[in-house]
Design a protein around this motif. Structure first.
Motif, PDB file in Angstrom:
ATOM      1  N   UNK A 110      22.228  32.221   6.029  1.00  0.00           N
ATOM      2  CA  UNK A 110      22.406  31.550   6.312  1.00  0.00           C
ATOM      3  C   UNK A 110      22.819  30.995   8.283  1.00  0.00           C
ATOM      4  N   UNK A 111      23.065  32.128   8.486  1.00  0.00           N
ATOM      5  CA  UNK A 111      23.353  32.506   9.509  1.00  0.00           C
ATOM      6  C   UNK A 111      22.180  32.208  11.080  1.00  0.00           C
TER       7      UNK A 111
ATOM      8  N   UNK B 215      14.123  38.034   3.912  1.00  0.00           N
ATOM      9  CA  UNK B 215      13.514  39.093   2.776  1.00  0.00           C
ATOM     10  C   UNK B 215      12.655  38.512   2.100  1.00  0.00           C
TER      11      UNK B 215
ATOM     12  N   UNK C 131      31.477  38.383  15.877  1.00  0.00           N
ATOM     13  CA  UNK C 131      31.577  36.723  16.618  1.00  0.00           C
ATOM     14  C   UNK C 131      30.202  36.507  17.674  1.00  0.00           C
TER      15      UNK C 131
ATOM     16  N   UNK D 299      26.965  37.706  15.777  1.00  0.00           N
ATOM     17  CA  UNK D 299      26.223  37.263  15.654  1.00  0.00           C
ATOM     18  C   UNK D 299      25.880  35.580  16.156  1.00  0.00           C
TER      19      UNK D 299
ATOM     20  N   UNK E 267      13.727  36.428   9.577  1.00  0.00           N
ATOM     21  CA  UNK E 267      15.059  37.229   9.586  1.00  0.00           C
ATOM     22  C   UNK E 267      14.512  38.440   8.210  1.00  0.00           C
ATOM     23  N   UNK E 268      14.984  39.694   8.386  1.00  0.00           N
ATOM     24  CA  UNK E 268      14.112  40.852   7.557  1.00  0.00           C
ATOM     25  C   UNK E 268      16.104  40.754   7.271  1.00  0.00           C
ATOM     26  N   UNK E 269      16.940  41.589   8.066  1.00  0.00           N
ATOM     27  CA  UNK E 269      17.808  41.907   7.357  1.00  0.00           C
ATOM     28  C   UNK E 269      19.013  42.158   8.602  1.00  0.00           C
ATOM     29  N   UNK E 270      19.938  41.807   9.198  1.00  0.00           N
ATOM     30  CA  UNK E 270      21.048  42.659  10.524  1.00  0.00           C
ATOM     31  C   UNK E 270      20.142  41.850  11.040  1.00  0.00           C
TER      32      UNK E 270
ATOM     33  N   UNK F 112      17.046  42.802  12.212  1.00  0.00           N
ATOM     34  CA  UNK F 112      15.784  42.909  12.583  1.00  0.00           C
ATOM     35  C   UNK F 112      14.979  41.750  11.389  1.00  0.00           C
TER      36      UNK F 112
ATOM     37  N   UNK G  65      35.554  34.844  10.490  1.00  0.00           N
ATOM     38  CA  UNK G  65      34.551  34.647  11.801  1.00  0.00           C
ATOM     39  C   UNK G  65      33.322  34.016  11.338  1.00  0.00           C
ATOM     40  N   UNK G  66      33.001  33.911   9.820  1.00  0.00           N
ATOM     41  CA  UNK G  66      32.229  33.034   9.460  1.00  0.00           C
ATOM     42  C   UNK G  66      33.112  31.910   8.961  1.00  0.00           C
TER      43      UNK G  66
ATOM     44  N   UNK H 289      23.849  40.273   2.823  1.00  0.00           N
ATOM     45  CA  UNK H 289      24.858  41.356   3.764  1.00  0.00           C
ATOM     46  C   UNK H 289      26.002  41.405   3.846  1.00  0.00           C
TER      47      UNK H 289
ATOM     48  N   UNK I 296      32.988  46.394   9.556  1.00  0.00           N
ATOM     49  CA  UNK I 296      34.319  46.918  10.884  1.00  0.00           C
ATOM     50  C   UNK I 296      35.174  47.095  10.204  1.00  0.00           C
TER      51      UNK I 296
ATOM     52  N   UNK J 135      16.080  45.539   1.656  1.00  0.00           N
ATOM     53  CA  UNK J 135      15.691  45.170   3.051  1.00  0.00           C
ATOM     54  C   UNK J 135      17.380  45.353   3.773  1.00  0.00           C
ATOM     55  N   UNK J 136      18.291  45.250   2.995  1.00  0.00           N
ATOM     56  CA  UNK J 136      19.883  45.223   3.637  1.00  0.00           C
ATOM     57  C   UNK J 136      20.281  47.042   4.283  1.00  0.00           C
TER      58      UNK J 136
ATOM     59  N   UNK K  79      17.525  48.176   6.570  1.00  0.00           N
ATOM     60  CA  UNK K  79      17.987  48.591   7.984  1.00  0.00           C
ATOM     61  C   UNK K  79      19.269  48.696   8.240  1.00  0.00           C
ATOM     62  N   UNK K  80      20.273  48.917   7.640  1.00  0.00           N
ATOM     63  CA  UNK K  80      21.315  49.136   7.821  1.00  0.00           C
ATOM     64  C   UNK K  80      21.763  50.446   7.458  1.00  0.00           C
TER      65      UNK K  80
END
Lengths: 301, 337
Positions: A147-148, A154, A195, A198, A220-223, A225, B27-28, B73, B81, B180-181, B184-185
């Motif tokens: 969405x971002x 993934x 923000x 993002x 976009x894989x995640x985060x 990455x 924020x979204x 995510x 946060x 994947x999450x 990465x995290x």
């Protein structure tokens, strides 16, 4: 979106009302026994669906000539089918010039306008798809979209990776995957707020898309990455393209909302397809990415 | 003084733990109305920084967030946060901790504040620091989201303290829904199908001094916390029950003995458990499962010893019960570690 089209909807509503008034003026309401309920159900169904198509279409489109054509076409079909429905309850005398004429004119006209609209919509879609080539590679599924950034996620990546593996094996061309990860992305989030983080990811997406070939696919894989699939790229070319992406990220002068400039570095992990399953290929790329991160010396931006 | 809070006890300051969730949603660009619908929280009250909400309201907020932000995510973003956040002196105690273990002890002591819905439990042995996570207040459908969020928060906190990633290992029950999450995290050391929710770190890493710590600030902050939370319940109802059962083992535990210890009638205890969507047998099985796994994997006790400690007639009975709790036999688990 539908608020953009309130005048169109109002226009169609007024026309519908006019046909009701007209029909009432020239015709007479039928007796109960004259009404064919099966016809009513079938025709109200058509009318309802036509209205639904109109609402969905308008709700998903910005203003413009293509939208106007689509709305006009669907509007005509809606009014035509509505008139057809009213015929079932209101008898119009055979002698009247209105008998059947609204429906038999509006329906074909509506269909022709809709066809014209669909033709232009098709042209428009080709143009948009061309722009999104490096994000979707001829396959679109909104449920697999991040969405971002609007890139594939993934699951989309894994799906495309297995398909590309198959295709590249058939064509005897190599295939490589590059994983790219920002260094210290969490520090940016902490210092400038999430923000800002993002927005950075959104703009970084553009940078990556500008720096890959037409046939490549960015996900976009995640985060922070990202994954780039490079069909036709062997080890050497993949290294080269990976380095180009790293350079592009390093030279990208991101501007925060307060006007500050932030530079970043990125690490990459590259793996070339050797006939292993998709997830094994990805694991290999991840391992190399983590090694690169561990042994990383600060790059000069 | 009450020892625990229940799911309808107003005890969570809305501007503390829930703020991380509300901030994320804002924020979204989610509309506050939709986010807070059905939670009984109002934006104006939230911003007044004096609103105290009940755990059930917090669960409702979690459900809304997951419905409105279905991306995989969301829990991780919220976790990133959460700390240091807006927890008053507890935030200072976390960020100024002299070493990670110190911060984790603060987390455990003030979990009612820092993680009111998921209970962290520290456990140390000679090599590792273990941090177990358990449902704190209610057996809810939000467990996976909360665990992803809190474990991310700890990962993120330790990175803040040392300015680098620490080699945490993560143990999760079931399959990973979004590998994947986690990758990465959390990094590469995430293990699925382990039947527990825990993370561990080599002990010497958790006790090395942080580069930025100011010891006096941390000491003062901890003292302030002590004063502030002296009369407040320190854990959720379920967590309290589990803790009591855990401490009674290897003695005998029953609904009646538990009720007696809590000074309520068995019927009241039953009603309370039902209010928190659980029952005595479920709690008892859960604690025994955790203990059995702990003993099997960390202390390498034999199945016979564990059966004796948990009052099983023989090891065959334990094997059968273990299979019922986890879906696998004890041998599968001890072999995998």
């Amino acid at each position: 979106m539908i608020r953009l089209h309130k005048w169109k909807l109002l226009f169609i509503a007024v026309l519908t009302n006019l046909t009701i008034l007209l029909t009432l003026a020239v015709g007479e309401i039928k007796f109960w026994r004259e009404i064919d309920w099966l016809d009513i159900v079938a025709e109200s169904g058509v009318c309802l669906l036509a209205g639904l198509w109109l609402v969905f279409t308008l709700n998903s489109r910005p203003k413009g000539s293509v939208t106007t054509l689509l709305a006009l076409g669907l509007g005509c079909i809606f009014i035509g089918s509505f008139q057809d429905l009213m015929d079932e309850v209101i008898a119009i005398p055979d002698a009247s010039p209105w008998r059947g004429s609204i429906e038999s004119v509006l329906m074909p006209v509506g269909l022709i306008i809709l066809t014209l609209g669909l033709y232009h919509w098709h042209k428009e879609q080709l143009l948009l798809s061309q722009q999104r080539q490096r994000q979707e590679q001829d396959y679109r599924d909104y449920r697999l979209q991040d969405r971002l950034t609007g890139l594939g996620d993934a699951r989309f990546l894994m799906q495309q990776l297995s398909q590309l593996q198959l295709r590249c094996q058939q064509q005897h061309t190599p295939l490589a995957i590059v994983l790219l990860d920002l260094d210290d992305f969490d520090t940016i989030n902490r210092r400038y707020g999430h923000r800002e983080g993002d927005r950075l990811l959104q703009e970084l997406t553009e940078v990556l898309l500008l720096n890959v070939r037409r046939c490549d696919l960015v996900c976009r894989y995640a985060g922070d990455r990202f994954a780039v699939l490079l069909p036709g790229a062997g080890e050497q070319l993949a290294q080269q393209l990976g380095a180009q992406l790293q350079d592009a990220v390093a030279h990208f002068a991101y501007k925060t909302t307060r006007g500050e400039t932030i530079y970043h570095s990125a690490s990459t992990g590259i793996a070339t397809d050797t006939g292993t399953p998709a997830d094994a290929l990805l694991t290999l790329a991840t391992q190399r990415l983590l090694q690169a991160k561990d042994s990383r010396t600060p790059r000069v931006a | 003084m009450t020892l625990w809070y229940e799911n309808d006890t107003p005890c969570i300051a809305a501007h503390e733990f829930p703020a991380a969730l509300i901030d994320l949603a804002c924020s979204r660009d989610l509309e506050p109305d939709r986010l807070l619908r059905g939670t009984g929280i109002f934006m104006a009250d939230f911003l007044s920084a004096s609103l105290i909400i009940k755990p059930v309201q917090c669960y409702a907020l979690l459900r809304n967030i997951q419905r409105l932000m279905p991306a995989s995510d969301t829990a991780f973003l919220a976790g990133h946060r959460l700390f240091p956040g807006n927890f008053g002196p507890a935030s200072t105690a976390l960020t100024q901790a002299s070493h990670l273990l110190d911060a984790l002890q603060t987390l455990e002591n003030y979990s009612a504040l820092l993680s009111p819905l998921l209970q962290p439990r520290l456990s140390l042995d000679s090599d590792f620091v273990y941090l177990y996570w358990q449902e704190s207040c209610e057996a809810s459908d939000q467990g996976a989201f909360l665990r992803d969020m809190l474990m991310t928060a700890i990962t993120s906190l330790s990175r803040q303290l040392y300015q680098q990633s620490l080699p945490w290992e993560y143990f999760l029950p079931g399959e990973l829904t979004h590998p994947e999450q986690y990758s990465v995290n959390w990094g590469p050391r995430v293990y699925s199908k382990r039947h527990i929710t825990a993370m561990r770190l080599p002990r010497e890493l958790a006790t090395q001094n942080t580069p930025m710590a100011t010891t006096s600030a941390a000491t003062i902050a901890k003292r302030q916390c002590e004063v502030l939370f002296k009369d407040k319940p320190s854990e959720g109802f379920i967590s309290h029950i589990d803790q009591r059962i855990r401490r009674s083992i290897p003695g005998h535990v029953s609904l009646e003995s538990l009720a007696q210890a809590l000074e309520v009638s068995p019927a009241t205890l039953k009603r309370k458990l039902k209010k928190h969507h659980t029952h005595f047998q479920q709690r008892y099985d859960n604690v025994r499962k955790e203990l059995a796994i702990e003993w099997l994997t960390r202390q390498e006790l034999s199945v016979e010893d564990i059966a004796a400690r948990l009052h099983f007639h023989d090891s065959r009975n334990l094997r059968r019960a273990f299979k019922r709790w986890t879906g696998v036999l004890p041998s599968a688990l001890s072999a995998s570690v």
